[in-house]
Design a protein around this motif. Structure first.
Motif, short mmCIF file in Angstrom:
data_model
loop_
_atom_site.label_atom_id
_atom_site.label_comp_id
_atom_site.label_asym_id
_atom_site.label_seq_id
_atom_site.Cartn_x
_atom_site.Cartn_y
_atom_site.Cartn_z
N TRP A 123 0.87 -1.18 0.00
CA TRP A 123 0.00 0.00 0.00
C TRP A 123 0.90 1.22 0.00
O TRP A 123 1.84 1.31 0.79
CB TRP A 123 -0.91 0.00 1.22
N VAL A 124 0.63 2.18 -0.90
CA VAL A 124 1.42 3.41 -1.01
C VAL A 124 0.47 4.61 -1.01
O VAL A 124 -0.54 4.60 -1.72
CB VAL A 124 2.27 3.43 -2.30
N GLN A 125 0.80 5.64 -0.23
CA GLN A 125 0.03 6.87 -0.19
C GLN A 125 0.96 8.05 -0.45
O GLN A 125 2.08 8.09 0.08
CB GLN A 125 -0.66 7.06 1.15
N VAL A 126 0.49 9.02 -1.25
CA VAL A 126 1.24 10.24 -1.54
C VAL A 126 0.39 11.43 -1.14
O VAL A 126 -0.80 11.49 -1.48
CB VAL A 126 1.59 10.32 -3.05
N THR A 127 1.00 12.37 -0.42
CA THR A 127 0.33 13.60 0.00
C THR A 127 1.24 14.77 -0.36
O THR A 127 2.42 14.75 -0.03
CB THR A 127 0.06 13.60 1.52
N GLN A 128 0.65 15.78 -1.01
CA GLN A 128 1.44 16.94 -1.41
C GLN A 128 0.63 18.21 -1.16
O GLN A 128 -0.56 18.27 -1.45
CB GLN A 128 1.81 16.85 -2.89
N ASN A 129 1.31 19.23 -0.63
CA ASN A 129 0.71 20.55 -0.45
C ASN A 129 0.81 21.29 -1.78
O ASN A 129 1.89 21.59 -2.25
CB ASN A 129 1.43 21.31 0.66
N VAL A 130 -0.36 21.56 -2.38
CA VAL A 130 -0.40 22.27 -3.66
C VAL A 130 -1.12 23.60 -3.43
O VAL A 130 -2.34 23.63 -3.32
CB VAL A 130 -1.12 21.44 -4.74
N ARG A 131 -0.34 24.65 -3.28
CA ARG A 131 -0.88 26.00 -3.05
C ARG A 131 -1.87 26.04 -1.90
O ARG A 131 -2.97 26.58 -2.02
CB ARG A 131 -1.50 26.54 -4.33
N GLY A 132 -1.51 25.43 -0.79
CA GLY A 132 -2.33 25.47 0.41
C GLY A 132 -3.42 24.41 0.51
O GLY A 132 -4.13 24.35 1.50
N GLU A 133 -3.57 23.58 -0.51
CA GLU A 133 -4.54 22.48 -0.49
C GLU A 133 -3.78 21.17 -0.69
O GLU A 133 -2.72 21.15 -1.29
CB GLU A 133 -5.60 22.67 -1.57
N LEU A 134 -4.37 20.08 -0.19
CA LEU A 134 -3.68 18.79 -0.28
C LEU A 134 -4.10 18.00 -1.50
O LEU A 134 -5.29 17.82 -1.77
CB LEU A 134 -3.95 17.96 0.97
N PHE B 286 5.03 13.96 0.52
CA PHE B 286 5.28 12.98 1.57
C PHE B 286 4.67 11.65 1.15
O PHE B 286 3.53 11.61 0.67
CB PHE B 286 4.67 13.43 2.91
N THR B 287 5.43 10.59 1.32
CA THR B 287 4.99 9.27 0.86
C THR B 287 5.12 8.24 1.97
O THR B 287 6.11 8.22 2.70
CB THR B 287 5.84 8.82 -0.35
N SER B 288 4.08 7.41 2.09
CA SER B 288 4.08 6.30 3.04
C SER B 288 3.89 5.00 2.28
O SER B 288 3.08 4.94 1.35
CB SER B 288 2.93 6.43 4.04
N ALA B 289 4.63 3.98 2.67
CA ALA B 289 4.49 2.66 2.06
C ALA B 289 4.44 1.61 3.16
O ALA B 289 5.15 1.71 4.16
CB ALA B 289 5.66 2.38 1.12
N SER B 290 3.58 0.62 2.96
CA SER B 290 3.45 -0.47 3.92
C SER B 290 3.39 -1.79 3.16
O SER B 290 2.55 -1.97 2.27
CB SER B 290 2.17 -0.28 4.75
N LEU B 291 4.30 -2.70 3.50
CA LEU B 291 4.36 -4.03 2.90
C LEU B 291 3.90 -5.04 3.94
O LEU B 291 4.43 -5.09 5.04
CB LEU B 291 5.79 -4.35 2.46
N ASN B 292 2.88 -5.82 3.57
CA ASN B 292 2.39 -6.89 4.44
C ASN B 292 2.78 -8.22 3.82
O ASN B 292 2.49 -8.45 2.64
CB ASN B 292 0.86 -6.82 4.57
N ALA B 293 3.41 -9.07 4.59
CA ALA B 293 3.83 -10.38 4.11
C ALA B 293 3.21 -11.46 5.00
O ALA B 293 3.16 -11.31 6.22
CB ALA B 293 5.35 -10.50 4.13
#
Length: 136
Positions: A62-73, A109-116
């Motif tokens: 699972w990968v999530q990306v969050t970026q501040n774009v001119r004050g909005e996400l 900002f990026t988060s990744a989670s690997l489940n095995a």
């Protein structure tokens, strides 16, 4: 006093053998690479990751990306139900589509989670959280 100590030790030993053994940990590792590629005028980013999970296991990412774009996400995430588990490192490119506004070049900002999971009851989780640069 000695009879009580012996009784306590015997009871503890019986209880310990009656409890199931704890599940073993499966080897797993994930690393988000420092640079992602912008796609479709910002509608998505391709996030390169490296994954490793124990041979014979099944893995999901699972990968999530969050970026501040001119004050909005700008936020997007992607679940990949199957990644290779051979005990070796594998490159897995994950295309994350924004659910809000378009991504743009710059820092995110990026988060990744690997489940095995290794049957019958062994599992492991690996996580990586970091800033990455989105480029064209």
């Amino acid at each position: 006093m000695r009879a009580i100590s012996a009784f306590v030790l015997t009871a503890a030993a019986i209880l310990a053998t009656a409890l199931p053994a704890s599940a073993a940990q499966v080897e797993a590792a994930v690393a988000v690479q420092p640079q992602a590629r912008l796609e479709a005028r910002g509608a998505a980013v391709v996030v390169p990751t490296q994954v490793m999970c124990q041979n014979g296991a099944t893995g999901s990412l699972w990968v999530q990306v969050t970026q501040n774009v001119r004050g909005e996400l700008a936020v997007g995430d992607k679940y990949t139900p199957s990644v290779p588990c051979t005990g070796e490192l594998h490159k897995v490119d994950v295309t994350v589509v924004s659910r809000t506004k378009a991504f743009r070049q710059g820092v995110a900002f990026t988060s990744a989670s690997l489940n095995a999971y290794l049957p019958p009851d062994s599992s492991g989780i690996a996580e990586d959280n970091r800033e990455m640069r989105i480029v064209r």
